[in-house]
Design an enzyme around this catalytic site. Structure first.
Site, PDB file in Angstrom:
ATOM      1  N   GLY A 127       0.827  -1.207   0.000  1.00  0.00           N
ATOM      2  CA  GLY A 127       0.000   0.000   0.000  1.00  0.00           C
ATOM      3  C   GLY A 127       0.854   1.246   0.000  1.00  0.00           C
ATOM      4  O   GLY A 127       0.533   2.219   0.681  1.00  0.00           O
ATOM      5  N   TYR A 165     -12.397  -2.814  11.479  1.00  0.00           N
ATOM      6  CA  TYR A 165     -11.082  -2.169  11.437  1.00  0.00           C
ATOM      7  C   TYR A 165     -10.324  -2.364  12.751  1.00  0.00           C
ATOM      8  O   TYR A 165      -9.133  -2.690  12.764  1.00  0.00           O
ATOM      9  CB  TYR A 165     -11.260  -0.687  11.134  1.00  0.00           C
ATOM     10  CG  TYR A 165      -9.989   0.088  10.918  1.00  0.00           C
ATOM     11  CD1 TYR A 165      -9.261  -0.051   9.734  1.00  0.00           C
ATOM     12  CD2 TYR A 165      -9.515   0.983  11.877  1.00  0.00           C
ATOM     13  CE1 TYR A 165      -8.103   0.681   9.519  1.00  0.00           C
ATOM     14  CE2 TYR A 165      -8.373   1.716  11.667  1.00  0.00           C
ATOM     15  CZ  TYR A 165      -7.656   1.570  10.487  1.00  0.00           C
ATOM     16  OH  TYR A 165      -6.515   2.285  10.280  1.00  0.00           O
ATOM     17  N   SER A 199       1.511   3.488  -2.337  1.00  0.00           N
ATOM     18  CA  SER A 199       1.283   4.520  -3.345  1.00  0.00           C
ATOM     19  C   SER A 199       0.609   5.776  -2.805  1.00  0.00           C
ATOM     20  O   SER A 199       0.609   6.812  -3.478  1.00  0.00           O
ATOM     21  CB  SER A 199       0.434   3.955  -4.493  1.00  0.00           C
ATOM     22  OG  SER A 199      -0.864   3.608  -4.041  1.00  0.00           O
ATOM     23  N   ARG A 200       0.052   5.701  -1.598  1.00  0.00           N
ATOM     24  CA  ARG A 200      -0.693   6.858  -1.098  1.00  0.00           C
ATOM     25  C   ARG A 200      -0.661   6.903   0.425  1.00  0.00           C
ATOM     26  O   ARG A 200      -0.284   5.930   1.082  1.00  0.00           O
ATOM     27  CB  ARG A 200      -2.139   6.817  -1.581  1.00  0.00           C
ATOM     28  CG  ARG A 200      -2.897   5.572  -1.144  1.00  0.00           C
ATOM     29  CD  ARG A 200      -4.330   5.584  -1.635  1.00  0.00           C
ATOM     30  NE  ARG A 200      -4.390   5.599  -3.083  1.00  0.00           N
ATOM     31  CZ  ARG A 200      -5.510   5.818  -3.776  1.00  0.00           C
ATOM     32  NH1 ARG A 200      -6.648   6.053  -3.143  1.00  0.00           N
ATOM     33  NH2 ARG A 200      -5.501   5.790  -5.093  1.00  0.00           N
ATOM     34  N   ASN A 205       1.793  -2.201   5.434  1.00  0.00           N
ATOM     35  CA  ASN A 205       1.051  -0.955   5.606  1.00  0.00           C
ATOM     36  C   ASN A 205      -0.349  -1.005   5.000  1.00  0.00           C
ATOM     37  O   ASN A 205      -1.228  -0.242   5.406  1.00  0.00           O
ATOM     38  CB  ASN A 205       1.841   0.194   4.959  1.00  0.00           C
ATOM     39  CG  ASN A 205       1.024   1.460   4.828  1.00  0.00           C
ATOM     40  OD1 ASN A 205       0.800   2.181   5.798  1.00  0.00           O
ATOM     41  ND2 ASN A 205       0.563   1.743   3.605  1.00  0.00           N
ATOM     42  N   LYS A 253      -6.776  -4.346  13.145  1.00  0.00           N
ATOM     43  CA  LYS A 253      -5.579  -3.640  13.611  1.00  0.00           C
ATOM     44  C   LYS A 253      -5.087  -4.171  14.954  1.00  0.00           C
ATOM     45  O   LYS A 253      -3.878  -4.208  15.203  1.00  0.00           O
ATOM     46  CB  LYS A 253      -5.872  -2.137  13.693  1.00  0.00           C
ATOM     47  CG  LYS A 253      -6.049  -1.477  12.335  1.00  0.00           C
ATOM     48  CD  LYS A 253      -4.831  -1.654  11.450  1.00  0.00           C
ATOM     49  CE  LYS A 253      -4.917  -0.880  10.158  1.00  0.00           C
ATOM     50  NZ  LYS A 253      -3.720  -1.056   9.297  1.00  0.00           N
TER      51      LYS A 253
END
Length: 266
Positions: free
Chosen positions: A29, A174, A31-32, A109, A178
């Protein structure tokens, strides 16, 4: 006194070589958001950075170009793979190893949100988030496990969240994903210990990313008011901690969940 006389002794000079030169880092992940910041930070300190992305090809190439064209020793290369798909992860591993050899540092990530109250949460809502954050971490870590265990100073760094510790309304999926990274990291650290490799987890608080900026103003104001340091984190602050954990100086830190949240849970 001349400039030459004022110079520090040679033994006190900073090393000319970047601390991550010669090290290959893969960021899922990348790229952003936070992943992009991590990629740029590791590249800025000399690493060869593999920028993993699922669908954001243009953004991945942009961050890779920024790193490679900067005035550092770092280079970057985008590689596509959906971390939830074991076959794609294995293909990514083969492509990376063929081009760069074993990786030294894996940054787990990749993550998504799919927010709704538990009463209205569907199986799809649950599995989408768990699959990326937790199953994706399993897939990538297992695919690159032999690399991490056999190189000198191997590193696994997983990005969790303060939500994994505190929970949050509308984010049961989520929070579960996490918080699962905490136990994963501690168990992995024990299994890697005799190889000299380390595994650590970072739990950021609310950070200035597109995801946080998209929160309605009144909710964002309420979140801001709960933070003792009276601000959201900057991406560079998270990336800087990742960079430290990636270097050899962090070699005696393993199995830790490190908070970086402005004191929100004090």
């Amino acid at each position: 006194m001349s400039i030459e006389q004022r110079k520090r002794p040679a033994e006190l000079d900073l090393p000319s070589r970047q601390p991550l030169a010669g090290r290959t880092c893969l960021i899922t992940g990348g790229s952003r958001g936070i992943g992009r910041g991590i990629a740029r930070e590791l590249g800025r300190h000399g690493a060869t950075v593999i920028v993993n992305y699922r669908s954001s090809e243009t953004a991945a190439h942009e961050v890779a170009d920024v790193i490679t064209e900067s005035d550092t020793e770092g280079t970057a290369h985008p590689v596509q793979a959906d971390v939830t798909d074991r076959n794609e992860v294995e293909a990514m591993r083969e492509a990376v190893q063929d081009s760069f050899g074993p990786i030294d540092i894996l940054v787990n990530n990749a993550g998504i949100t799919c927010d709704c109250t538990f009463a209205t949460m569907t199986h799809e809502d649950w599995h989408r988030v768990i699959d990326v954050s937790l199953h994706g971490t399993f897939n990538c870590t297992q695919a690159f496990y032999d690399d991490i265990a056999t190189v000198d100073d191997g590193r696994v760094i997983s990005i969790s969240s303060v939500i994994g510790k505190q929970g949050n309304v509308g984010q049961a999926n989520y929070a579960a994903a996490k918080s699962g990274l905490f136990g994963f990291t501690r168990s992995l650290a024990l299994e890697l210990a005799d190889t000299g490799a380390t595994a650590n987890c970072i739990a950021p608080g609310f950070t200035r990313t597109g995801m946080v900026e998209a929160i309605p103003d009144h909710i964002r104001d309420d979140l801001h008011a709960e933070i003792p340091l009276d601000r959201f984190a900057n991406i560079d602050e998270i990336a800087g901690l990742v960079r430290y954990l990636a270097t050899e100086e962090s070699g005696y830190i393993t199995g830790e969940v490190i908070d970086i949240n402005g004191g929100i849970d004090l």
